[in-house]
Write an enzyme that holds these catalytic residues in place. Structure first.
Site, PDB file in Angstrom:
ATOM      1  N   GLY A 244      -7.742   8.238  -5.611  1.00 46.64           N
ATOM      2  CA  GLY A 244      -8.270   7.100  -6.458  1.00 46.64           C
ATOM      3  C   GLY A 244      -7.310   6.015  -6.223  1.00 46.64           C
ATOM      4  O   GLY A 244      -6.341   6.174  -5.661  1.00 46.64           O
ATOM      5  N   LYS A 245      -7.904   4.655  -6.854  1.00 49.19           N
ATOM      6  CA  LYS A 245      -7.211   3.507  -6.896  1.00 49.19           C
ATOM      7  C   LYS A 245      -5.739   3.856  -7.346  1.00 49.19           C
ATOM      8  O   LYS A 245      -4.489   3.254  -7.014  1.00 49.19           O
ATOM      9  CB  LYS A 245      -7.967   2.531  -7.473  1.00 49.19           C
ATOM     10  N   ARG A 246      -5.690   4.606  -8.390  1.00 52.65           N
ATOM     11  CA  ARG A 246      -4.548   5.034  -9.112  1.00 52.65           C
ATOM     12  C   ARG A 246      -3.349   5.714  -8.249  1.00 52.65           C
ATOM     13  O   ARG A 246      -2.260   5.477  -8.570  1.00 52.65           O
ATOM     14  CB  ARG A 246      -4.808   5.889 -10.492  1.00 52.65           C
ATOM     15  N   ASP A 247      -3.808   6.185  -7.143  1.00 52.65           N
ATOM     16  CA  ASP A 247      -2.734   7.021  -6.352  1.00 52.65           C
ATOM     17  C   ASP A 247      -2.188   5.791  -5.363  1.00 52.65           C
ATOM     18  O   ASP A 247      -1.467   6.127  -4.449  1.00 52.65           O
ATOM     19  CB  ASP A 247      -3.556   8.040  -5.456  1.00 52.65           C
ATOM     20  N   GLY A 248      -2.522   4.602  -5.664  1.00 52.95           N
ATOM     21  CA  GLY A 248      -2.015   3.480  -5.075  1.00 52.95           C
ATOM     22  C   GLY A 248      -3.012   3.252  -3.475  1.00 52.95           C
ATOM     23  O   GLY A 248      -2.558   2.862  -2.789  1.00 52.95           O
TER      24      GLY A 248
END
Ligand code: GLU
Length: 482
Positions: A244-248
């Site tokens: 996801g975007k949260r994993d960079g």
């Protein structure tokens, strides 16, 4: 002739997974001398993002995934935007109405909610077909059109996942045309793949659960089922959950802006969950076309590993410099130099590039790694006095070493060969190890954590500037020592 397609929705953000769904069908088409179609699935008006189509197009072009049919280039089934193909979907919908396999749905959303609530109270799964109205109204635009399912056991082959089956419980009266007159993805892609003679449907595994419904639709429409290939999820760096975007995870365009080369991106994404059974890690597009095979795509999720992407990018930088030469490779770097570089001629920037390229992981590294070639660095004596090789040497000795080095370098005809000889001679004369003397000189001319080989850095910086920086460092050390 084999035809494959990439069918993205223009929702603004092209992530790694989207692009992998373009690479595989592209490779399949090309290895069969077939055609690769780009189709823009823009029927979900609420999610439409301005400029997203152009972003998809430029990303594919950047990666070298040129489409044979689709926007810009046209083709026998134009238009390639679903929003412009309404009449085609309506004609196919009419076929289903005519054979009694589609019906208008005038159930209110409140009523549908009541059906759902009833199912959850009875602890049975909600299926619309269990509430199918007996006398639906005639269909007209403004009313959703539903498929009349034919629930039965379904068996099929997925090119990646193998032989699969599903029971009637997952088959329902899915919506074909929405109240706004546009088709759902579920219906539109089947119509388009049929109209466009698509042989291969490669898409994310998230569509797998809907395949039983699609099989019922193919059957009702008398269509041959294309080959289906479900691509496993891309997982975050720690595995377990979807990237996801949260994993960079950045959009492909951001990687481009960060100085990832298209060759590396293509290479990396093609190998994300696929290998050819060998240890090979660097593939050109031609090699991928030759070696790719769907049955070697792994069925479990592939872990996204940015370190590997950076490593491959570094490998590609070196490979392309070797293949293209500095002059041509330089053209790829023009957006990535520090601002201060703009004042310098291209020949100088190329010279800097030629000594630093083999240390770059991304083109954007040029910004931080070459600054001192263009502006005098700020003196930071801590870099010297805290350096692990230099901290044992007194400031007096450091200053003395630099002065002796400057005096010797002063006499040199300034080129890489003579500089290297002089530096090596200095080691013996001053009885110092390279880690000591070379680190000292290197820091005093760059104040950077890394630099190319010392003789090359000196040769590129030029005599006057190198000596001036060494002498400024001497002065700074002496002032510090007082
Ligand atoms: N428009 C769908 C998406 O962007 C594509 C699915 C498919 O390839 O059929 O996810």
């Amino acid at each position: 002739m084999i035809k494959t397609r990439f069918a993205p929705s223009p929702t603004g953000y092209i992530h790694i997974g989207n692009v992998r769904s373009a690479i595989y069908p592209y490779l399949i088409a090309k290895q069969n001398n077939g055609k690769f179609i780009l189709r823009i699935e823009d029927t979900d008006q609420a999610r439409y993002v301005e400029g997203a189509t152009e972003l998809i197009e430029s990303t594919l072009k950047w990666l070298g995934l040129d489409w044979d049919e689709g926007p810009i280039v046209g083709g026998p089934n134009a238009p390639y935007f679903q929003s412009k193909r309404k009449a085609i979907y309506h004609a196919w919908a009419q076929k289903l109405i005519d054979i009694g396999r589609a019906y208008a749905d005038d159930t209110s959303s409140e009523q549908i909610q009541a059906y759902r609530d009833q199912c959850s109270a009875e602890k049975v799964p909600y299926l619309y077909r269990n509430f199918r109205p007996e006398n639906p109204p005639a269909w007209h635009e403004g009313l959703p059109l539903r498929f009349k399912a034919d629930p039965k056991p379904r068996h099929w082959h997925d090119e990646v996942m193998g032989n699969l089956e599903a029971g009637p419980e997952v088959q329902d009266d899915i919506i074909l045309i929405k109240a706004d007159g546009l088709p759902t993805y579920n219906f539109a892609h089947i119509v388009d793949d049929a109209e466009m003679d698509v042989d291969w449907v490669c898409r994310g595994v998230e569509y797998l659960a809907s395949v039983p419904n699609y099989l019922a639709l193919y059957e009702a429409l008398g269509l041959k089922v294309p080959k289906l290939a479900s691509l496993p999820h891309i997982l975050g760096p720690t595995g377990g959950k979807k990237l996801g975007k949260r994993d960079g995870a950045k959009s492909v365009n951001e990687y481009r802006k960060d100085g990832i080369l298209p060759e590396a991106m293509l290479n990396y994404l093609a190998c994300l969950g696929w290998n050819d059974g060998t240890e090979q890690e660097i593939y050109t597009q031609t090699e991928l076309i030759e070696k790719f095979s769907v049955n070697r795509i792994q069925t479990s999720g592939a872990r996204f590993d940015e370190t590997k992407l950076l490593w491959q990018n570094g490998q590609w930088i070196r490979r392309l410099v070797d293949e293209e030469g500095i002059d041509k490779f330089y053209l790829r770097t023009t957006d990535f130099w520090p601002d201060s570089a703009q004042a310098y001629p291209e020949t100088y920037r190329k010279q800097v590039l030629s000594i630093i390229y083999d240390r770059l992981k991304t083109l954007a590294d040029l910004r931080a790694m070459t600054e001192y070639f263009f502006t005098d660095p700020e003196i930071d004596l801590d870099l010297i006095v805290k350096n692990k090789f230099l901290k044992k040497i007194s400031e007096e000795d450091l200053s003395d070493l630099l002065q002796k080095a400057a005096a010797a370098l002063e006499k040199v005809t300034w080129n890489e060969t003579t500089l290297q000889e002089t530096l090596n001679n200095l080691l013996t004369q001053l009885d110092k190890k390279p880690a000591e003397l070379f680190s000292l000189i290197r820091i005093s001319i760059s104040y950077a954590p890394f630099s190319p080989a010392l003789h090359q850095t000196l040769a590129t910086l030029g005599k006057e500037r190198s000596l001036a920086r060494i002498r400024q460092t001497v002065t700074a050390i002496e002032n510090d020592n007082q």
